[in-house]
Write a protein that holds these residues in place. Structure first.
Motif, mmCIF file in Angstrom:
data_model
loop_
_atom_site.group_PDB
_atom_site.id
_atom_site.type_symbol
_atom_site.label_atom_id
_atom_site.label_comp_id
_atom_site.label_asym_id
_atom_site.label_seq_id
_atom_site.Cartn_x
_atom_site.Cartn_y
_atom_site.Cartn_z
ATOM 1 N N LEU A 76 -18.114 -3.588 11.439
ATOM 2 C CA LEU A 76 -17.724 -2.892 10.209
ATOM 3 C C LEU A 76 -17.715 -3.858 9.030
ATOM 4 O O LEU A 76 -18.207 -3.542 7.936
ATOM 5 N N ILE A 77 -17.162 -5.057 9.264
ATOM 6 C CA ILE A 77 -17.084 -6.020 8.164
ATOM 7 C C ILE A 77 -18.465 -6.571 7.832
ATOM 8 O O ILE A 77 -18.799 -6.791 6.663
ATOM 9 N N HIS B 254 -7.900 -3.409 5.213
ATOM 10 C CA HIS B 254 -7.700 -4.271 4.052
ATOM 11 C C HIS B 254 -9.038 -4.754 3.516
ATOM 12 O O HIS B 254 -9.248 -4.824 2.304
ATOM 13 N N GLY B 255 -9.956 -5.080 4.427
ATOM 14 C CA GLY B 255 -11.279 -5.517 3.990
ATOM 15 C C GLY B 255 -11.943 -4.457 3.132
ATOM 16 O O GLY B 255 -12.486 -4.752 2.064
ATOM 17 N N LEU C 65 -21.392 -14.642 -0.855
ATOM 18 C CA LEU C 65 -20.219 -14.220 -0.090
ATOM 19 C C LEU C 65 -20.602 -13.171 0.944
ATOM 20 O O LEU C 65 -20.163 -13.214 2.102
ATOM 21 N N GLY D 134 -20.392 -13.635 4.930
ATOM 22 C CA GLY D 134 -19.637 -12.655 5.696
ATOM 23 C C GLY D 134 -20.483 -12.050 6.803
ATOM 24 O O GLY D 134 -20.015 -11.853 7.926
ATOM 25 N N MET E 69 -19.960 -4.036 5.636
ATOM 26 C CA MET E 69 -19.434 -4.074 4.274
ATOM 27 C C MET E 69 -20.019 -5.258 3.511
ATOM 28 O O MET E 69 -20.245 -5.179 2.297
ATOM 29 N N SER E 70 -20.267 -6.372 4.220
ATOM 30 C CA SER E 70 -20.871 -7.519 3.553
ATOM 31 C C SER E 70 -22.262 -7.167 3.027
ATOM 32 O O SER E 70 -22.651 -7.614 1.940
ATOM 33 N N ASN F 105 -17.137 -8.581 13.563
ATOM 34 C CA ASN F 105 -16.740 -7.182 13.494
ATOM 35 C C ASN F 105 -17.824 -6.430 12.730
ATOM 36 O O ASN F 105 -18.058 -6.684 11.552
ATOM 37 N N CYS G 237 -10.569 -11.356 5.770
ATOM 38 C CA CYS G 237 -9.550 -10.379 6.141
ATOM 39 C C CYS G 237 -9.487 -10.198 7.659
ATOM 40 O O CYS G 237 -10.475 -10.336 8.359
ATOM 41 N N LYS G 238 -8.288 -9.892 8.141
ATOM 42 C CA LYS G 238 -8.104 -9.640 9.567
ATOM 43 C C LYS G 238 -8.262 -8.160 9.878
ATOM 44 O O LYS G 238 -8.760 -7.773 10.918
ATOM 45 N N ASN G 239 -7.754 -7.333 8.966
ATOM 46 C CA ASN G 239 -7.705 -5.898 9.214
ATOM 47 C C ASN G 239 -8.840 -5.208 8.452
ATOM 48 O O ASN G 239 -8.953 -5.391 7.245
ATOM 49 N N PRO G 240 -9.696 -4.450 9.133
ATOM 50 C CA PRO G 240 -10.823 -3.820 8.438
ATOM 51 C C PRO G 240 -10.396 -2.918 7.285
ATOM 52 O O PRO G 240 -11.122 -2.810 6.289
ATOM 53 N N ARG H 9 -18.822 -13.188 10.384
ATOM 54 C CA ARG H 9 -17.941 -12.209 11.025
ATOM 55 C C ARG H 9 -18.669 -11.494 12.146
ATOM 56 O O ARG H 9 -19.875 -11.276 12.080
ATOM 57 N N TRP I 224 -2.213 6.408 5.808
ATOM 58 C CA TRP I 224 -2.399 5.289 6.730
ATOM 59 C C TRP I 224 -1.195 4.353 6.690
ATOM 60 O O TRP I 224 -0.707 3.904 7.721
ATOM 61 N N LEU J 238 -12.609 -10.202 1.499
ATOM 62 C CA LEU J 238 -13.336 -9.472 2.531
ATOM 63 C C LEU J 238 -13.778 -10.430 3.630
ATOM 64 O O LEU J 238 -13.697 -10.124 4.822
ATOM 65 N N LEU J 239 -14.208 -11.635 3.202
ATOM 66 C CA LEU J 239 -14.691 -12.629 4.163
ATOM 67 C C LEU J 239 -13.589 -13.039 5.134
ATOM 68 O O LEU J 239 -13.830 -13.259 6.318
ATOM 69 N N LEU K 121 0.828 -1.203 0.000
ATOM 70 C CA LEU K 121 0.000 0.000 0.000
ATOM 71 C C LEU K 121 0.861 1.251 0.000
ATOM 72 O O LEU K 121 0.528 2.252 -0.636
#
Lengths: 350, 100, 170
Positions: free
Chosen positions: B29-30, C29-30, B17, B21, B33-34, B27, C24-27, B25, A138, C21-22, A76
């Motif tokens: 936020l995720i 990156h998601g 997907l 998700g 996004m899903s 989280n 990913c560890k870091n939001p 998940r 970032w 996205l499914l 990145l």
């Protein structure tokens, strides 16, 4: 798009070449004009009157060490400057540099992609450019960079609204004399010239012109809107941790964006390649095309000068002033402008 | 010319997907996004069908979906901010004050 | 031919973005994977001759919505989630989701192919004037309702995101 692929490729190369060669000229102009405004001399040693200074700067940048801070994700960090530069250059695809060139039986519009969604493409590419700044901030893993990136994303979102809304007013005016409006920048320029000087949209939509220009300053991060990289507060903002050619790419992207913004404003509001008081044919030969290119770049140069002059004249906004201007003044004004323009068009006054 | 079926399969996969998700998940936020991914899959269906049937209705519906998604994101992110201010986390399992 | 090429190219990017996205560890990156997915879907729209929607997709989804997501993620400054095993309930719900999608896909994958694929007749191409014609005449009421929805959500978002203020003199 029924023109051969090689022609499109040639035009794309031309547009890219123009943009890339404008950047060093603009950098030099910025330094000389700022010197002139501040009553100094400025760079005048390399080449004739300092004309080779950008080249010297480039060589300096090439040979500097590339520093990457510890704990920085590499992909990145590397991609961010590229996103900024690429998004600015994609926009040149829809800039109409001239009218339609007639060569034998070929009719070649002097724009790389003469597509229906022209101006939308500019907005879309511009909104992708935000990622370069935000991600650069970032990925640098530094507090100053992060603050710069945060500021840039907030600023871009805020002023994109005004940009889009003032643009809607403009598009409404272009629709008034035809059945439909158009997103095609080439077509917008042609429509402006149909009625001569009074058809130029700066006269028909002055409020939209002012709002669009202010938003363009904000979107290109030029002073007085350069909070993402405010030197006194944030060292260098989003590019604090960048050095060598990676920094150069950010620099290039910034100036290319300024060039493209000037091009778009000239095409939208200032009649594009048309001279005032001269009725021109829409289709021209080689000489006419060259003359149109000259007129276009003359106007763009004047606007770039305006960009530079503003930078060395106005002080930087405070952050709350920036947000107040965007949300409490520019946005409502753009909405009212849209309403009034719509009314005027509906009653056939404009 | 790609068949309509191919587009429908692709959009069903994307929707799947997003759905997985969302349920897997924690989280928020995720999860959010899903949801956006699922909305986009629906949009893809609309546009593909608009091309394969006469009329611009599909595009219109996709536009309306995009507008609704924008409204949803504004409120959703505001709720997430409020949750974070209260709990210092965005894990959806932590927000269960109302559970008996 | 070129449409098939762009379909498989952009389609696989969209799917890869979704899969990443499914997992990913870091939001952050998601969010970026999701942006890739959205850009690929814009490419699919272009393949479907819908340049208008492709541009709007990039502007609104990639340019506004995801930037907002990124802004909030950076603002919250979240830690990377520690790895944890899924509870049985979540495994079960994932299985249910997969089964649902399988059921939805089943008729497409195994249905006998129609002998002659009906050739789509593009009488109304999705250009801006055509879309506007339908949107502002036939669908004027939904359009107005959506605008109201946007207004309401704006007011709601501002109210929710404001810090709770103490009343004076308490």
């Amino acid at each position: 798009m029924n023109e051969p692929l090689w022609l499109t490729a040639l035009k794309a190369l031309g547009a890219l070449g123009i943009t890339l060669s404008m950047v060093p000229i603009m950098v030099l102009a910025e330094r000389r004009v700022s010197a002139w405004i501040q009553y100094r001399i400025g760079p005048n040693r390399v080449g004739f009157a300092g004309s080779m200074q950008p080249l010297a700067d480039l060589v300096k940048m090439l040979f500097k060490e590339e520093v990457r801070p510890r704990g920085v994700g590499s992909f990145l960090f590397t991609a961010a400057p590229a996103i900024t530069a690429i998004s600015a250059m994609v926009m040149t695809a829809v800039i109409p540099f001239g009218g339609t060139l007639v060569l034998g039986e070929h009719r070649i519009p002097l724009v790389v992609a003469n597509v229906d969604i022209g101006i939308l493409l500019v907005l879309a590419a511009g909104s992708i450019g935000v990622y370069g700044l935000t991600l650069g901030g970032w990925a640098s893993n530094s507090k100053y960079s992060l603050l710069g990136g945060l500021r840039s994303s907030a600023q871009m979102i805020s002023y994109e609204l005004t940009l889009g809304l003032s643009l809607l007013g403009v598009l409404l005016v272009t629709a008034s004399s035809h059945d439909f409006g158009t997103f095609n920048l080439h077509e917008i320029v042609v429509r402006q010239a149909e009625v001569g000087l009074t058809g130029w949209l700066i006269f028909k939509a002055p409020v939209a012109f002012v709002l669009f220009t202010i938003s363009a300053f904000a979107e290109t991060n030029r002073l007085p809107f350069d909070l993402p990289e405010a030197e006194p507060e944030l060292v260098g903002g989003y590019h604090t941790e960048y050095s060598s050619l990676r920094f150069g790419l950010f620099f290039l992207g910034e100036y290319a964006a300024m060039f493209v913004a000037s091009c778009v404003i000239v095409a939208l509001f200032l009649g594009g390649w048309h001279l005032p008081f001269v009725t021109e044919r829409a289709e021209v030969g080689v000489v006419g095309a060259l003359q149109q290119l000259l007129v276009y770049f003359g106007k763009v140069g004047a606007f770039v000068f305006f960009f530079i002059h503003v930078r060395w004249t106005l002080p930087r906004f405070r952050y709350d002033q920036l947000m107040d201007l965007g949300w409490k003044l520019a946005l409502p004004l753009a909405l009212v402008n849209l309403l009034v323009t719509g009314g005027l068009v509906a009653f056939g006054i404009l | 010319m790609v068949e309509l079926n191919h587009y429908l399969i692709l959009s069903a996969l994307l929707f799947g997907l997003g759905l997985i998700g969302f349920v897997v998940r924690r989280n928020s936020l995720i999860m959010f996004m899903s949801i956006e991914l699922m909305l986009n899959a629906a949009n893809l269906t609309f546009v593909a069908c608009a091309r394969h049937h006469v009329g611009a209705e599909g595009s219109v519906l996709a536009l309306l979906v995009i507008a609704v998604a924008a409204a949803e994101v504004a409120v959703g992110l505001a709720i997430l901010l409020a949750l974070f201010r209260l709990k210092k986390t965005v894990n959806a399992d932590e927000a269960r004050e109302l559970r008996a | 031919m070129s449409e098939a090429l762009s379909f498989y190219f952009f389609g696989s990017i969209a799917l890869l973005g979704g899969v990443n996205l499914l997992f990913c560890k870091n939001p952050v990156h998601g969010a970026l994977f999701l942006v890739c997915s959205f850009l690929a879907i814009a490419g699919l729209f272009l393949g479907l001759n819908s340049g208008l929607l492709a541009a709007i997709q990039v502007m609104v989804y990639a340019g506004a919505i995801m930037v907002l997501f990124l802004f909030v993620i950076l603002l919250l400054n979240l830690e990377v989630e520690p790895h944890q095993w899924m509870s049985p309930a979540r495994v079960a719900s994932a299985l249910v989701a997969i089964t649902t999608i399988g059921l939805v896909l089943q008729p497409f994958l195994f249905a006998p192919k129609p002998a002659v694929e009906a050739e789509p007749s593009l009488v109304v191409p999705p250009t801006a004037p055509n879309v506007a014609e339908v949107l502002f005449r036939q669908y004027a009421l939904p359009f107005e309702v959506v605008s109201l929805l946007l207004l309401v959500s704006m007011v709601g978002a501002i109210h929710l995101a404001r810090r709770p203020q103490r009343t004076e003199g308490v």
